[in-house]
Design a protein around this motif. Structure first.
Motif, PDB file in Angstrom:
ATOM      1  N   UNK A   1       0.592  -1.127   0.132  1.00  0.00           N
ATOM      2  CA  UNK A   1      -0.075   0.191  -0.070  1.00  0.00           C
ATOM      3  C   UNK A   1       0.887   1.638  -0.072  1.00  0.00           C
ATOM      4  N   UNK A   2       1.797   1.407   0.727  1.00  0.00           N
ATOM      5  CA  UNK A   2       3.045   2.738   1.189  1.00  0.00           C
ATOM      6  C   UNK A   2       3.318   2.231  -0.149  1.00  0.00           C
ATOM      7  N   UNK A   3       4.310   1.491  -0.925  1.00  0.00           N
ATOM      8  CA  UNK A   3       4.969   1.711  -2.510  1.00  0.00           C
ATOM      9  C   UNK A   3       3.918   2.399  -3.522  1.00  0.00           C
ATOM     10  N   UNK A   4       1.988   1.737  -3.637  1.00  0.00           N
ATOM     11  CA  UNK A   4       1.523   2.335  -4.345  1.00  0.00           C
ATOM     12  C   UNK A   4       1.085   3.871  -4.224  1.00  0.00           C
ATOM     13  N   UNK A   5       1.713   4.010  -2.929  1.00  0.00           N
ATOM     14  CA  UNK A   5       1.366   5.851  -2.209  1.00  0.00           C
ATOM     15  C   UNK A   5       2.335   6.526  -2.598  1.00  0.00           C
ATOM     16  N   UNK A   6       3.503   5.753  -2.758  1.00  0.00           N
ATOM     17  CA  UNK A   6       4.718   6.236  -4.191  1.00  0.00           C
ATOM     18  C   UNK A   6       4.472   6.466  -5.228  1.00  0.00           C
ATOM     19  N   UNK A   7       4.053   5.345  -5.450  1.00  0.00           N
ATOM     20  CA  UNK A   7       4.052   5.247  -7.085  1.00  0.00           C
ATOM     21  C   UNK A   7       3.600   6.312  -7.400  1.00  0.00           C
ATOM     22  N   UNK A   8       2.021   6.747  -7.089  1.00  0.00           N
ATOM     23  CA  UNK A   8       1.413   7.124  -7.601  1.00  0.00           C
ATOM     24  C   UNK A   8       1.950   9.044  -7.474  1.00  0.00           C
ATOM     25  N   UNK A   9       2.365   9.022  -6.046  1.00  0.00           N
ATOM     26  CA  UNK A   9       3.035   9.986  -5.857  1.00  0.00           C
ATOM     27  C   UNK A   9       4.191  10.806  -7.452  1.00  0.00           C
ATOM     28  N   UNK A  10       4.863   9.539  -7.146  1.00  0.00           N
ATOM     29  CA  UNK A  10       5.701  10.119  -8.565  1.00  0.00           C
ATOM     30  C   UNK A  10       4.981  10.283  -9.230  1.00  0.00           C
ATOM     31  N   UNK A  11       3.677   9.685  -9.974  1.00  0.00           N
ATOM     32  CA  UNK A  11       3.370   9.298 -11.274  1.00  0.00           C
ATOM     33  C   UNK A  11       2.973  10.980 -11.584  1.00  0.00           C
ATOM     34  N   UNK A  12       1.743  11.751 -10.538  1.00  0.00           N
ATOM     35  CA  UNK A  12       1.134  12.979 -10.567  1.00  0.00           C
ATOM     36  C   UNK A  12       2.164  13.692 -10.554  1.00  0.00           C
TER      37      UNK A  12
END
Length: 207
Positions: free
Chosen positions: A13-24
């Protein structure tokens, strides 16, 4: 075994949030570069897709409200202006209900939306919303005195009101200088609101 599964779930879950932040981050850059109606419509579609995919990222909701406000300011169609401002209010309300939001940024954006409403019909909406605009920016600055967006928008509004009353807003140059310095120091790579430099340029043209 159960504790390991819980740990792995939390890690994913933490990884997906970090990844989404990078994509954003590139989407935010596109917002900041937008100038024309077509630019804002394109980035608005990006934000909508991102919000569907990553609803936990409150900044997507925030920026949709901002883009709708900007669209209301740049589009010539009055009906579309009204539509965008109504949608901006919806996104602002959703943003205000989320946890751990930056309330200074919320009140700044609220003030900008009210300003855009006033611009629709200054004679009618000026007396109706001017007090709320001043209050929104004052609240934003009470929460964070170093919010450059609140500083420059508040300064512009106070300067315009002073001119309307045939007076002078003496702190206008100082406010522009402070906002400019804060914008220069902000980290554009952080996932926080970074828009507003164009308002400094606009303010400098009015000195």
């Amino acid at each position: 075994m159960k504790s390991i599964k819980c740990f792995l779930t939390s890690l994913l879950l933490l990884f997906s949030i970090v990844l989404s932040a990078q994509d954003f981050a590139p989407v935010v850059q596109n917002v900041n570069k937008a100038q024309r109606v077509s630019d804002y419509i394109q980035v608005r579609s990006q934000l909508e897709r991102f919000l569907l995919a990553q609803p936990q990222l409150s900044l997507a909701t925030y920026y949709l409200a901002y883009v709708d406000i900007q669209l209301s300011l740049v589009t010539p169609d009055v009906d579309k202006k009204t539509k965008y401002l109504a949608e901006a209010e919806t996104y602002l309300n959703k943003f205000s209900e989320l946890k751990d939001i930056d309330k200074s940024e919320f009140f700044t954006l609220k003030g900008l939306r009210l300003y855009a409403l006033m611009a629709l019909d200054p004679q009618i909406n000026g007396p109706k919303y001017s007090g709320e605009i001043v209050s929104a920016y004052a609240t934003a600055l009470a929460i964070n005195p170093n919010n450059p967006r609140a500083i420059i928008l508040s300064a512009l509004f106070k300067n315009d009101m002073a001119k309307y009353l045939q007076q002078t807003y003496d702190n206008f140059p100082k406010d522009i200088e402070k906002a400019s310095a804060l914008f220069a120091a902000q980290d554009s790579m952080l996932l926080t609101p970074t828009w507003g430099k164009s308002w400094v340029v606009f303010a400098l043209s009015k000195k």
